[in-house]
Scaffold this active site. Structure first.
Site, short mmCIF file in Angstrom:
data_model
loop_
_atom_site.label_atom_id
_atom_site.label_comp_id
_atom_site.label_asym_id
_atom_site.label_seq_id
_atom_site.Cartn_x
_atom_site.Cartn_y
_atom_site.Cartn_z
N GLY A 31 0.95 -1.20 -0.02
CA GLY A 31 0.06 0.04 0.05
C GLY A 31 0.71 1.34 0.06
O GLY A 31 2.25 1.42 -0.33
N HIS A 37 4.02 1.47 -8.21
CA HIS A 37 3.26 0.61 -7.94
C HIS A 37 2.11 0.60 -9.12
O HIS A 37 1.90 -0.36 -9.63
CB HIS A 37 2.38 0.78 -6.66
CG HIS A 37 3.08 0.63 -5.45
ND1 HIS A 37 3.40 1.71 -4.68
CD2 HIS A 37 3.63 -0.36 -4.85
CE1 HIS A 37 3.93 1.47 -3.45
NE2 HIS A 37 4.28 0.07 -3.53
N SER A 187 9.03 5.60 -3.43
CA SER A 187 9.14 4.64 -2.34
C SER A 187 8.00 5.04 -1.50
O SER A 187 7.99 6.20 -1.26
CB SER A 187 10.45 4.47 -1.83
OG SER A 187 10.18 3.92 -0.39
N ARG A 189 8.17 4.86 1.50
CA ARG A 189 8.92 5.26 2.75
C ARG A 189 9.42 6.69 2.69
O ARG A 189 9.88 7.58 3.33
CB ARG A 189 10.11 4.44 3.21
CG ARG A 189 9.70 3.28 3.67
CD ARG A 189 11.01 2.46 4.20
NE ARG A 189 10.73 1.28 4.85
CZ ARG A 189 10.55 0.12 4.11
NH1 ARG A 189 10.52 -0.03 2.89
NH2 ARG A 189 10.03 -1.01 4.79
P1 AMP Z 1 6.02 -2.45 -1.59
O1 AMP Z 1 4.52 -1.97 -1.66
O2 AMP Z 1 7.11 -1.54 -1.14
O3 AMP Z 1 6.02 -3.77 -1.02
O4 AMP Z 1 6.25 -2.80 -3.20
C1 AMP Z 1 5.45 -3.54 -3.87
C2 AMP Z 1 5.80 -3.56 -5.24
O5 AMP Z 1 6.14 -2.39 -5.96
C3 AMP Z 1 7.37 -4.33 -5.17
O6 AMP Z 1 7.51 -5.48 -6.27
C4 AMP Z 1 8.34 -3.17 -5.53
O7 AMP Z 1 9.53 -3.61 -5.91
C5 AMP Z 1 7.54 -2.52 -6.38
N1 AMP Z 1 7.93 -0.90 -6.40
C6 AMP Z 1 8.05 -0.29 -5.33
N2 AMP Z 1 8.66 0.92 -5.54
C7 AMP Z 1 8.80 1.03 -7.01
C8 AMP Z 1 9.32 1.95 -7.98
N3 AMP Z 1 9.82 3.08 -7.54
N4 AMP Z 1 9.41 1.54 -9.15
C9 AMP Z 1 8.93 0.18 -9.62
N5 AMP Z 1 8.28 -0.60 -8.72
C10 AMP Z 1 8.25 -0.30 -7.48
#
Ligand code: AMP
Length: 283
Positions: A31, A37, A187, A189
């Site tokens: 999320g 995403h 990100s 974060r």
């Molecule tokens: P997370 O919500 O951080 O667990 O990320 C979910 C998915 O989105 C994971 O496969 C991440 O690698 C991908 N993701 C997160 N940030 C990025 C980004 N800046 N560019 C591409 N994919 C991303």
């Protein structure tokens, strides 16, 4: 978009789609969605007939309780983004739904060296938690295609390992990292950093770009040390690693032969927020 909180209801819905021959694309997330995403969702929409996104902040992959407590939650905005994007299904299970018998691990995943290096070394048990949750999600959704971001380079390798280990027919697509106009990797974060702090965070991207211009055969240690010094000077308080590695094994390359493909991976703390990024640095 159809929203499910319960596994049985999601599975009934997906079973119908599969009988009509639809390919399921799956985008697992925690999320606080951003354009990174959404790029995964777009790719899934282009490649498959039914896109399932999940939002679940998995407690078992956080090695730092503070990071878990502070993880941003923006569910209403996330739902709106996914609706706008044309995502078909959103799965938002509770912890109880995902782990009815408790969050403790029910199996150990023999990840080998992937767990001893970089993220594996600095975040003990993190990848066990990632495997636990993705194994469960893959069991539930049974996707034909799984969409992951290159931003989490080592995680992509771990999940390819998992799919192979479980002998699943799921095909993994790795989507390039989405950055803001200045180069900062998007990100969830980042929202914990103010605008000036996000400017400071750009130092990671700038140093990766600098590295590409400096690369030549021979010893690489001076380059990684230089980047560490630059990051500390830019205000990062702690650096977990700056590593130049061979991308299929993550073996660190100390001396470059001019041929081997290389990826640089960085993890560092800025104002208490742990940021990671990576880039291929050879053509
Ligand atoms: P997370 O919500 O951080 O667990 O990320 C979910 C998915 O989105 C994971 O496969 C991440 O690698 C991908 N993701 C997160 N940030 C990025 C980004 N800046 N560019 C591409 N994919 C991303």
């Amino acid at each position: 978009m159809v929203l499910f909180k319960k596994i049985t209801q999601l599975q009934q819905y997906l079973a119908k789609a599969v009988t009509t021959g639809q390919q399921i694309g799956f985008v697992p997330t925690m999320g606080a969605l951003h354009e990174g995403h959404l790029q995964l969702v777009k790719q899934s929409l282009q490649t498959t007939q039914l896109t399932v996104c999940s939002i679940f902040v998995n407690p078992t992959q956080f090695n730092d309780a503070n990071d878990f407590d502070k993880y941003p939650i923006t569910l209403e905005a996330d739902i709106e983004c996914l609706e706008q994007q044309g995502c078909h299904v959103l799965f938002i299970p509770s912890v109880q739904e995902m782990y009815p018998t408790g969050v403790q691990a029910s199996q150990h995943y023999p990840l080998g060296n992937l767990e001893n290096v970089l993220e594996g070394a600095f975040r003990p048990n993190h990848y066990q938690g990632v495997c636990q949750v993705v194994h469960r999600l893959l069991d539930i959704v049974q996707p034909h295609q799984l969409f992951l971001g290159q931003k989490d380079f080592q995680q992509c390798m771990v999940l390819q390992w998992l799919v192979d280990f479980l002998a699943l027919p799921t095909q993994i697509h790795i989507v390039p990292t989405v950055r803001n106009t200045q180069g900062l990797a998007l990100s969830s974060r980042n929202t914990r950093l103010t605008a000036p702090q996000q400017q400071q965070a750009l130092a990671i991207y700038q140093n990766m770009a600098w590295l590409k211009t400096q690369l030549k055969p021979g010893k690489l240690t001076a380059l990684t040390e230089h980047i560490k010094t630059n990051l500390l000077a830019a205000g990062f308080e702690k650096i977990d690693y700056v590593a130049i590695c061979e991308p299929t094994t993550l073996a660190e390359v100390q001396e470059w032969d001019g041929q081997t493909k290389l990826v640089v991976l960085i993890a560092a703390f800025l104002h208490g927020v742990r940021l990671i990024d990576n880039e291929y640095i050879t053509i």
